[in-house]
Structures are given as structure tokens and as C-alpha cells.
Design a protein around this motif. Sequence first.
Motif, PDB file in Angstrom:
ATOM      1  N   ALA A 119      -7.470  -6.506 -14.491  1.00  0.00           N
ATOM      2  CA  ALA A 119      -7.799  -7.116 -13.201  1.00  0.00           C
ATOM      3  C   ALA A 119      -6.558  -7.185 -12.317  1.00  0.00           C
ATOM      4  CB  ALA A 119      -8.375  -8.511 -13.421  1.00  0.00           C
ATOM      5  N   LEU A 120      -5.446  -7.546 -12.923  1.00  0.00           N
ATOM      6  CA  LEU A 120      -4.202  -7.606 -12.163  1.00  0.00           C
ATOM      7  C   LEU A 120      -3.811  -6.229 -11.647  1.00  0.00           C
ATOM      8  CD1 LEU A 120      -2.149 -10.087 -14.371  1.00  0.00           C
ATOM      9  CD2 LEU A 120      -2.766 -10.432 -11.980  1.00  0.00           C
ATOM     10  N   LEU A 121      -4.027  -5.198 -12.466  1.00  0.00           N
ATOM     11  CA  LEU A 121      -3.702  -3.845 -12.031  1.00  0.00           C
ATOM     12  C   LEU A 121      -4.514  -3.480 -10.797  1.00  0.00           C
ATOM     13  CD1 LEU A 121      -2.474  -0.959 -12.477  1.00  0.00           C
ATOM     14  CD2 LEU A 121      -4.598  -0.452 -13.674  1.00  0.00           C
ATOM     15  N   LEU A 122      -5.820  -3.756 -10.830  1.00  0.00           N
ATOM     16  CA  LEU A 122      -6.675  -3.402  -9.710  1.00  0.00           C
ATOM     17  C   LEU A 122      -6.243  -4.091  -8.422  1.00  0.00           C
ATOM     18  CD1 LEU A 122     -10.192  -3.503 -11.390  1.00  0.00           C
ATOM     19  CD2 LEU A 122      -9.144  -1.514 -10.306  1.00  0.00           C
ATOM     20  N   LEU A 123      -5.795  -5.335  -8.538  1.00  0.00           N
ATOM     21  CA  LEU A 123      -5.452  -6.101  -7.342  1.00  0.00           C
ATOM     22  C   LEU A 123      -3.994  -5.940  -6.920  1.00  0.00           C
ATOM     23  CD1 LEU A 123      -7.471  -9.344  -8.033  1.00  0.00           C
ATOM     24  CD2 LEU A 123      -7.964  -7.525  -6.412  1.00  0.00           C
ATOM     25  N   GLN A 124      -3.093  -5.800  -7.860  1.00  0.00           N
ATOM     26  CA  GLN A 124      -1.683  -5.715  -7.519  1.00  0.00           C
ATOM     27  C   GLN A 124      -1.234  -4.304  -7.162  1.00  0.00           C
ATOM     28  OE1 GLN A 124       0.253  -7.555 -10.907  1.00  0.00           O
ATOM     29  NE2 GLN A 124       0.362  -9.500  -9.850  1.00  0.00           N
ATOM     30  N   ALA A 125      -2.145  -3.336  -7.315  1.00  0.00           N
ATOM     31  CA  ALA A 125      -1.780  -1.967  -6.990  1.00  0.00           C
ATOM     32  C   ALA A 125      -1.295  -1.847  -5.553  1.00  0.00           C
ATOM     33  CB  ALA A 125      -2.972  -1.038  -7.217  1.00  0.00           C
ATOM     34  N   GLY A 126      -1.901  -2.647  -4.653  1.00  0.00           N
ATOM     35  CA  GLY A 126      -1.496  -2.593  -3.256  1.00  0.00           C
ATOM     36  C   GLY A 126      -0.064  -3.027  -3.046  1.00  0.00           C
ATOM     37  N   LEU A 127       0.437  -3.913  -3.917  1.00  0.00           N
ATOM     38  CA  LEU A 127       1.808  -4.387  -3.798  1.00  0.00           C
ATOM     39  C   LEU A 127       2.778  -3.494  -4.558  1.00  0.00           C
ATOM     40  CD1 LEU A 127       3.828  -6.557  -2.899  1.00  0.00           C
ATOM     41  CD2 LEU A 127       3.234  -7.844  -4.967  1.00  0.00           C
ATOM     42  N   GLU A 128       2.387  -3.102  -5.765  1.00  0.00           N
ATOM     43  CA  GLU A 128       3.297  -2.372  -6.636  1.00  0.00           C
ATOM     44  C   GLU A 128       3.266  -0.863  -6.407  1.00  0.00           C
ATOM     45  OE1 GLU A 128       2.085  -3.635 -10.488  1.00  0.00           O
ATOM     46  OE2 GLU A 128       3.011  -5.603 -10.291  1.00  0.00           O
ATOM     47  N   ASP A 129       2.124  -0.346  -5.982  1.00  0.00           N
ATOM     48  CA  ASP A 129       2.001   1.091  -5.738  1.00  0.00           C
ATOM     49  C   ASP A 129       0.920   1.317  -4.685  1.00  0.00           C
ATOM     50  OD1 ASP A 129       1.708   3.813  -5.745  1.00  0.00           O
ATOM     51  OD2 ASP A 129       1.780   4.033  -7.910  1.00  0.00           O
ATOM     52  N   PRO A 130       1.248   1.180  -3.405  1.00  0.00           N
ATOM     53  CA  PRO A 130       0.244   1.326  -2.352  1.00  0.00           C
ATOM     54  C   PRO A 130      -0.483   2.656  -2.396  1.00  0.00           C
ATOM     55  CG  PRO A 130       2.250   0.363  -1.471  1.00  0.00           C
ATOM     56  CD  PRO A 130       2.575   0.805  -2.868  1.00  0.00           C
ATOM     57  N   ASP A 131       0.221   3.735  -2.781  1.00  0.00           N
ATOM     58  CA  ASP A 131      -0.425   5.038  -2.833  1.00  0.00           C
ATOM     59  C   ASP A 131      -1.509   5.067  -3.910  1.00  0.00           C
ATOM     60  OD1 ASP A 131       1.159   6.028  -0.801  1.00  0.00           O
ATOM     61  OD2 ASP A 131       2.710   6.729  -2.171  1.00  0.00           O
ATOM     62  N   LEU A 132      -1.239   4.403  -5.045  1.00  0.00           N
ATOM     63  CA  LEU A 132      -2.250   4.327  -6.097  1.00  0.00           C
ATOM     64  C   LEU A 132      -3.452   3.533  -5.599  1.00  0.00           C
ATOM     65  CD1 LEU A 132      -3.303   4.677  -8.989  1.00  0.00           C
ATOM     66  CD2 LEU A 132      -2.014   2.634  -9.621  1.00  0.00           C
ATOM     67  N   CYS A 133      -3.198   2.443  -4.890  1.00  0.00           N
ATOM     68  CA  CYS A 133      -4.283   1.622  -4.362  1.00  0.00           C
ATOM     69  C   CYS A 133      -5.162   2.440  -3.420  1.00  0.00           C
ATOM     70  CB  CYS A 133      -3.708   0.409  -3.629  1.00  0.00           C
ATOM     71  SG  CYS A 133      -4.955  -0.773  -3.077  1.00  0.00           S
ATOM     72  N   GLU A 134      -4.545   3.214  -2.546  1.00  0.00           N
ATOM     73  CA  GLU A 134      -5.299   4.041  -1.616  1.00  0.00           C
ATOM     74  C   GLU A 134      -6.125   5.085  -2.352  1.00  0.00           C
ATOM     75  OE1 GLU A 134      -2.360   5.560   1.009  1.00  0.00           O
ATOM     76  OE2 GLU A 134      -1.895   3.591   1.876  1.00  0.00           O
ATOM     77  N   GLU A 135      -5.550   5.655  -3.413  1.00  0.00           N
ATOM     78  CA  GLU A 135      -6.267   6.667  -4.176  1.00  0.00           C
ATOM     79  C   GLU A 135      -7.442   6.060  -4.936  1.00  0.00           C
ATOM     80  OE1 GLU A 135      -7.075  10.537  -5.556  1.00  0.00           O
ATOM     81  OE2 GLU A 135      -5.909   9.743  -3.878  1.00  0.00           O
ATOM     82  N   ILE A 136      -7.271   4.847  -5.453  1.00  0.00           N
ATOM     83  CA  ILE A 136      -8.372   4.168  -6.138  1.00  0.00           C
ATOM     84  C   ILE A 136      -9.516   3.931  -5.161  1.00  0.00           C
ATOM     85  CG2 ILE A 136      -9.092   1.985  -7.181  1.00  0.00           C
ATOM     86  CD1 ILE A 136      -6.328   1.847  -8.496  1.00  0.00           C
ATOM     87  N   GLU A 137      -9.217   3.440  -3.959  1.00  0.00           N
ATOM     88  CA  GLU A 137     -10.258   3.181  -2.968  1.00  0.00           C
ATOM     89  C   GLU A 137     -10.968   4.474  -2.571  1.00  0.00           C
ATOM     90  OE1 GLU A 137     -11.326   0.262  -1.541  1.00  0.00           O
ATOM     91  OE2 GLU A 137     -10.057  -0.837  -2.930  1.00  0.00           O
ATOM     92  N   ARG A 138     -10.220   5.572  -2.490  1.00  0.00           N
ATOM     93  CA  ARG A 138     -10.809   6.848  -2.092  1.00  0.00           C
ATOM     94  C   ARG A 138     -11.684   7.432  -3.198  1.00  0.00           C
ATOM     95  NH1 ARG A 138     -10.667  11.847  -3.006  1.00  0.00           N
ATOM     96  NH2 ARG A 138      -9.074  11.626  -4.615  1.00  0.00           N
ATOM     97  N   ALA A 139     -11.173   7.407  -4.425  1.00  0.00           N
ATOM     98  CA  ALA A 139     -11.862   8.070  -5.525  1.00  0.00           C
ATOM     99  C   ALA A 139     -12.963   7.218  -6.136  1.00  0.00           C
ATOM    100  CB  ALA A 139     -10.850   8.467  -6.607  1.00  0.00           C
ATOM    101  N   VAL A 140     -12.737   5.920  -6.246  1.00  0.00           N
ATOM    102  CA  VAL A 140     -13.689   5.026  -6.899  1.00  0.00           C
ATOM    103  C   VAL A 140     -14.706   4.491  -5.905  1.00  0.00           C
ATOM    104  CG1 VAL A 140     -13.898   2.860  -8.186  1.00  0.00           C
ATOM    105  CG2 VAL A 140     -12.012   4.420  -8.670  1.00  0.00           C
TER     106      VAL A 140
END
Length: 237
Positions: A119-140
Motif C-alpha cells: 500500500a505504501l508503494l502504491l501511494l509513495q510512488a509519487g514522492l519516491e519515483d514520480p515516473d513510476l507513479c505516472e506509469e502505474i496510472e497509465r498502465a493500470v
Amino acid sequence: MPYPNDPVSAPAAPAASRGGRPRDERREREILAVVGSLLAESGYDGVSFEEVARRAGASKATLYRRWKTRREMVIAALKAGPARREGPDEIDTGSLRGDLLALCRRLDRSMRSGDNHTALLLLQAGLEDPDLCEEIERAVGPTGARLPAAVIEAAVRRGELPEGADPFPYEEVAGSVLLLRRLNGLRADTPYLEALIDSVLIPALRATTGSRRTTMPAGIFSGHPATQPTSVLEEAP
């Protein structure tokens, strides 16, 4: 600190011939379960092709045939686990209140479908790795951590939000409070979510255009927020 960028592509693997073995879906699920376990134990930084191959009893070539980068492998694990959904990806209930409720429910379900670390990974991705967060939103698809532009645009067309409304209040508040309740074992049932939406989220979204700021700051779960050095944080009053 942001995670280092993954390589654009993995070392080339031998191309599979057309007459090769069909993809083993059961084996893929087993591998993705290993990826999910590593995420739970060590977070994104703890996932590597080497460790996944070792734990899954597979070769790295087998992994590279399925996923070219670590990021692709992690996203596949999220889609198979915490972010798995049976319904459509789009959020369109016909009202802003309904859309926000659907997003909050989706985010809460995603967090509660896994362990605290995932759960922390899903939410903190925007802080720790914004590019990963954007990719999760795009792909998932929309996870609920962000407020999709399509939701804002629809609310503006319906007259529920003024032109220029900014997603900052939702993206800074919704994920934060739901995560806090998740970590403390508190429910986020419909009455709670409705109260959050009616008393906090909608009024705050409407107020963004009346703010003296021309640009809202980057939120925790969106944008590219800048972090302060530890020494600065320690000196803050």
C-alpha cells in the motif's frame, strides 16, 4: 531520494520462434507472486531480476522474455495483485461527488487488498519515483491516488467545478487520510468517505481557482515534489 531510472531495455534475449512453447500463464502468476513478496519486504528498490529469478527458480532469460525492465515487471505484479480490477478502468458516474466516491473506494480497496508495504508503494510512488507513479496510472488505470483530468473536465462541463480547478486538494488529502486509516486499522466506509468528500474535498477543489496562487504546489501523490535535506527538516521550528 528518487530511485535510479531503470534501463530503457534489458539485455537482448534470444527471439522465440513461432513454433516455441506457448506462454505458461500459471508460471507467470507464480513469478509475479514472488515480485509481490519482494515489494512487500523491501519496496521497489528491493526488486531485481536476479532476486526474482533466484526465488522463483527461473532463469533471467525467462523473465526478460516477459518484461524488458524492472518497472514493467513491477507494474505487471501490481495489476495481478493490489491493483487488480474486474470492472472498467474509467471513472464516470455522472457527478463529481459520485466520481470522487468511486475513486476513494478504488484506492481504499487497492490498499486493503495487499499488505501495508505494498500500500505504501502504491501511494509513495509519487514522492519516491514520480515516473513510476505516472506509469502505474497509465498502465493500470486510475488507482484513486490521483484525480484524473477527465473527472475535472466533466465536472467543469456540468457546472460542478469552476474552470481552472486544480487536483491538488484531492491528491494531497485523499491518499494521505486513507493511508493513515489503513495503517491504524480504521474503516473507511461509505459514510466516512461521503463526509470526507462533502466537507473537505469538494469545497477544497472549488476553492483552488479562488486562491491567490497562480500555480498550486506539487502534491505528495502527483507532480514532482522537491524534498528537503534532513538537516533543514531538523532545524525547522
